[in-house]
Design an enzyme around this catalytic site. Structure first.
Site, PDB file in Angstrom:
ATOM      1  NE  ARG A 173      -4.284   3.298  -3.766  1.00 57.79           N
ATOM      2  CZ  ARG A 173      -3.300   4.186  -3.602  1.00 57.79           C
ATOM      3  NH1 ARG A 173      -2.195   3.838  -2.984  1.00 57.79           N
ATOM      4  NH2 ARG A 173      -3.421   5.415  -4.046  1.00 57.79           N
ATOM      5  CG  ASP A 191      -9.310   1.841   0.193  1.00 55.73           C
ATOM      6  OD1 ASP A 191     -10.538   2.015   0.060  1.00 55.73           O
ATOM      7  OD2 ASP A 191      -8.467   2.533  -0.407  1.00 55.73           O
ATOM      8  CE1 TYR A 194      -8.424  -0.103  -2.389  1.00 58.09           C
ATOM      9  CE2 TYR A 194      -7.366  -2.258  -2.477  1.00 58.09           C
ATOM     10  CZ  TYR A 194      -7.394  -0.954  -2.026  1.00 58.09           C
ATOM     11  OH  TYR A 194      -6.387  -0.494  -1.226  1.00 58.09           O
ATOM     12  CD  GLU A 232      -8.232   4.291   2.594  1.00 58.26           C
ATOM     13  OE1 GLU A 232      -7.259   4.512   1.869  1.00 58.26           O
ATOM     14  OE2 GLU A 232      -8.518   3.164   3.031  1.00 58.26           O
ATOM     15  CE  LYS A 233      -8.935   6.811  -1.349  1.00 57.48           C
ATOM     16  NZ  LYS A 233      -9.131   5.389  -1.203  1.00 57.48           N
ATOM     17  CG  ASP A 266      -5.101  -1.679   1.514  1.00 52.46           C
ATOM     18  OD1 ASP A 266      -5.505  -1.015   2.494  1.00 52.46           O
ATOM     19  OD2 ASP A 266      -4.733  -1.150   0.455  1.00 52.46           O
TER      20      ASP A 266
END
Length: 645
Positions: A322, A102, A320, A7-8, A104
C-alpha cells in the site's frame, strides 16, 4: 517483558519468527524469549456512533444537525472485543511496548489508538516493517525508533478519522432525510472522498450523453521518395474551414485537391530529426500498478489490491504493497542482484528478462530523498513457486518484478523524424520513429510506437502515387474504467477548474490514498451509485441524482484534495488539527443549508428520464433499469451502518 503489537496476525507471525528463540503460541499472542508478539485485526476501534454521545441522536432528525462531539469517543468493533481484552491483559505485564503497525498514516493510527485507549503510559518504540521475510524483519528489529517521532502522523490520521465522521454522518443524515421527503426509500451516503469520485463519473457520463459528433476530413498522399515510400497528411492552411484543433470541417477542399495530386511532384522542404533517450519506467506504487494491471489484464482496482496483499502476507514475495512511492532505498541497490535472482529464477519469463539485466547499471529509482515511510513495490527475493500462485497472482507478481528488473536495462534510444513536403503549394507532413537501442522496451511491449520513415534528405524530390480522403467524426470522451478512474484520482489537479487551486494541487495530487482508492470504487458500486458495464464504470440514476442534488462543491474534488494537503501538513508537524476541524464545521453548516427535498425530487426525476433516454442507445435488456434501481436501493440500505468517507 517487551510487548510488540502488530497490525495483523501475519505481521505478528513474521516478527515472532525473526526473534531469538523458538516461537511459542499463547492465547492471542506468540512468545519468543522475553518478548510477546500480539496483534490487532485491522481496526479494533472505531469512531463511536452519534447515540453514544446522546441517546436522542439515535433517531435521525434534521433539527439535530450538525452533530458535533465535544469529547471524542472510540468504541470496540463488534468482533474485536476478545483481542482487545488480550492486549489489555498483556499490557499489564509489559515493561515496554513496540508499535508494529504498517508503515503509513492508517497503520500508525490503528495500533496507537489501541495503546492510548487502553491507558498505557510507559515507553513505546516504533518498528517499521515493509518486507515480511525474516532477514528484512531482523534488520527492522535492529533499528527500532522512538514512537514519539511518529506522533504527528498519528494526529493527522486521528484528525482524518474525525473529519470523515463529521462530514459523512452529518451530510448522509441530511440527504437521507430530504431523500425520504422526496420519495426515495434508502440511505443516501455522502462522503468527502467517495462523493467527488462519484462526481467525476457523473460528469463524464454527462459529457458522453450530451456529446454531438462533428464530421471532419483528412487527406493523405502516398509519396515516392529517393529511397522508398511514405504516407504524408495534408496540413490545410488558414483559408480553409478549420476547427480549433486544425481539423478540416468540409470535404470539398480535400476532394478537390485529391483529384489534382496523383502524379504531382514536390520537394521535401523541412526535415527535423531528434534523438531521445527514455529511462525505464520506475518501480510501481500501488495506484500505478492498479492502472497497468487493469489495462493489461482487466483487473479491478480491488482485485489488484487483494492480490498484492496475498503476495505480501501469504506468499511473502513482495514488499509492503500500500505504497504511494515509486522509488527504492539506496541501500537496496547492493543486494538487488541476489534479490532478483532469488525472485525470478523459477519463472520462464522473468528468468529470460533476468538474463539480460546488467547489475552494474544504477537507475534513478534508487533515491533516498524520494523515499518516505515506505518505498516502491519490489520482490523480496523469496523463491517463487509458480505452482502455488494463481494466474492473477503470477501476472501481478511479474509486473512488479519486471519494473524493478527494467532498472538494470539501458534506456530506450530513438530517433524521431518529422518531414514536411510542399506539393502544389500545399504542405504535407509525415513523421516516423526509428529505435536505435531497444533497451528496456522489450520487457513491456514488442510493438513500435510509429513505423520508421525511409532515409530522407532535405530538398529531395517526391512524387504522389496515390491519395485518399477519409471521412471521420469527433468522438466523445471514453467512459471511466477502473484504470482511468484510479489514474484520475492520482492526478486530480487535471479535473480542478480553479487555476490557483490547480497550481497548488500539483505538488499534492491525489484523491484518496493508495490504501483506499480501490475500496472507494467498490463502495460506490455496492451502494448502487456506480455500475460496471463490461470494463466501463457508469453512474446509476441514483448516483446521478445524488450529485445533482448536492451543492456543486460537495461533488467536486477541490475540497478533499485540499484536505489531504492540510492533513499532510499536520503529519509533518507544520500545522495543528484544531483549526482544520473548526473550518470544517463552518463548511458543514453552509453545506447543510442546501439540503432541499424539492431539489432532490427534481434531480431524481431528471435522472430517471435521462436513463430511460439512454437505455435504448446502450442496448439495455428488458427489465435492466428496474434491476439497477433495486440494486441501488439495496446498496443504499447496506450503507446505513458503514463509515461514510
Amino acid at each position: 517483558m517487551r510487548l510488540i503489537i502488530a497490525e495483523k496476525p501475519s505481521m505478528a507471525r513474521a516478527i515472532a519468527a525473526a526473534l531469538p528463540g523458538a516461537p511459542r503460541k499463547q492465547e492471542g499472542a506468540i512468545a519468543a524469549g522475553d518478548t510477546l508478539v500480539t496483534w490487532c485485526l485491522g481496526h479494533l476501534l472505531e469512531q463511536a456512533p452519534p447515540d453514544a454521545y446522546d441517546p436522542a441522536l439515535k433517531q435521525w432528525r434534521l433539527d439535530t444537525l450538525p452533530i458535533l462531539p465535544e469529547r471524542w469517543k472510540l468504541t470496540p468493533r463488534p468482533k474485536a472485543r476478545g483481542q482487545l481484552a488480550v492486549i489489555r491483559r498483556l499490557l499489564k505485564q509489559a515493561r515496554e511496548v513496540v508499535h508494529a503497525g504498517d508503515p503509513d498514516r492508517e497503520g500508525q493510527l490503528l495500533v496507537q489508538e489501541v495503546i492510548e485507549h487502553l491507558g498505557w503510559k510507559g515507553p513505546v518504540l516504533r518498528l517499521l516493517v515493509s518486507d515480511l521475510n525474516r532477514p528484512a524483519v531482523q534488520r527492522a528489529l535492529a533499528r527500532l525508533e522512538d514512537n514519539a517521532r511518529y506522533r504527528p502522523l498519528y494526529r493527522a490520521a486521528e484528525c482524518r478519522a474525525r473529519a470523515d465522521w463529521l462530514y459523512g454522518i452529518n451530510l448522509t443524515r441530511a440527504w437521507t432525510l430530504t431523500g425520504r421527503q422526496a420519495g426515495h426509500d434508502g440511505v443516501l451516503s455522502v462522503g468527502r472522498v467517495q462523493t467527488p469520485v462519484l462526481g467525476l463519473v457523473v460528469r463524464r457520463d454527462a459529457e458522453i450523453r450530451d456529446f454531438t459528433p462533428r464530421p471532419f476530413f483528412v487527406l493523405w498522399a502516398d509519396l515516392a521518395v529517393a529511397q522508398g515510400r511514405l504516407r504524408a497528411w495534408w496540413a490545410p492552411g488558414e483559408g480553409h474551414p478549420l476547427d480549433d484543433q486544425g481539423r478540416l470541417l468540409e470535404r470539398a477542399p480535400a476532394a478537390t485537391l485529391a483529384e489534382r495530386l496523383p502524379g504531382a511532384e514536390g520537394r521535401l522542404t523541412a526535415l527535423a530529426t531528434q534523438e531521445k533517450r527514455q529511462p525505464a519506467p520506475l518501480p510501481y506504487s500501488l495506484s500505478a500498478l492498479q492502472v497497468d494491471a487493469a489495462r493489461r489484464y482487466g483487473l479491478s482496482a480491488k482485485a489488484v489490491l487483494d492480490t498484492c496483499q496475498a503476495l505480501y502476507e501469504r506468499h511473502q514475495l513482495i514488499t509492503y504493497p500500500r505504497s504511494d512511492c515509486r522509488y527504492l532505498p539506496e541501500e537496496h541497490f547492493a543486494a538487488a542482484r541476489a534479490t532478483l535472482e532469488g525472485a525470478c529464477r523459477a519463472d520462464d519469463t522473468l528468468s529470460r528478462w533476468l538474463a539480460g539485466a546488467d547489475f552494474s547499471r544504477r537507475s534513478r529509482a534508487w533515491n533516498d530523498k524520494q523515499v518516505g515511510a515506505h518505498h516502491a513495490l519490489a520482490p523480496t527475493g523469496r523463491h517463487m513457486e509458480p505452482a502455488r500462485l494463481s494466474a492473477t497472482e503470477a501476472n501481478v507478481y511479474r509486473l512488479i518484478a519486471r519494473n524493478v528488473l527494467a532498472q538494470f536495462y539501458p534506456a530506450l534510444s530513438t530517433r524521431e523524424v518529422k518531414a514536411e513536403f510542399t506539393i502544389l503549394d500545399e504542405r504535407f507532413r509525415a513523421r516516423g520513429q526509428e529505435i536505435l537501442e531497444a533497451g528496456w522496451k522489450p520487457l513491456f511491449t514488442t510493438r513500435d510506437e510509429a513505423p520508421p520513415l525511409p532515409p530522407l534528405t532535405e530538398g529531395e524530390a517526391c512524387r504522389v502515387d496515390e491519395t485518399g480522403v477519409e471521412d471521420r467524426e469527433t468522438r466523445p470522451p471514453e467512459p471511466f474504467t477502473d484504470a482511468s478512474l484510479i489514474k484520475a484520482m492520482m492526478n486530480i489537479a487535471r479535473y480542478v477548474e480553479d487555476p490557483a487551486v490547480r497550481r497548488t494541487l500539483r505538488e499534492h495530487d491525489g484523491l484518496g490514498t493508495e490504501a483506499t482508492r480501490a475500496g472507494i470504487i467498490e463502495t460506490l458500486v455496492e451502494r448502487g451509485y456506480l455500475v460496471r458495464r463490461a470494463k466501463a464504470l457508469r453512474a446509476t440514476r441514483l448516483g446521478s441524482a445524488l450529485i445533482a442534488s448536492l451543492p456543486e462543491a460537495a461533488g467536486r474534488p477541490e475540497r478533499t484534495a485540499l484536505w489531504e494537503q492540510r492533513l499532510s501538513a499536520i503529519a509533518e508537524a507544520t500545522a495543528e488539527p484544531a483549526p482544520f476541524l473548526a473550518e470544517l464545521v463552518e463548511d458543514l453548516r453552509r453545506l447543510l443549508a442546501h439540503a432541499d427535498a424539492a431539489g432532490l425530487k427534481r434531480a431524481l426525476a431528471e435522472a430517471r428520464g435521462e436513463e430511460a433516454q439512454a437505455a435504448p442507445a446502450r442496448g439495455t435488456r428488458r427489465g435492466g433499469r428496474s434491476r439497477t434501481l433495486n440494486q441501488s436501493a439495496k446498496g443504499s440500505r447496506r450503507a446505513t451502518q458503514r463509515r461514510t468517507s
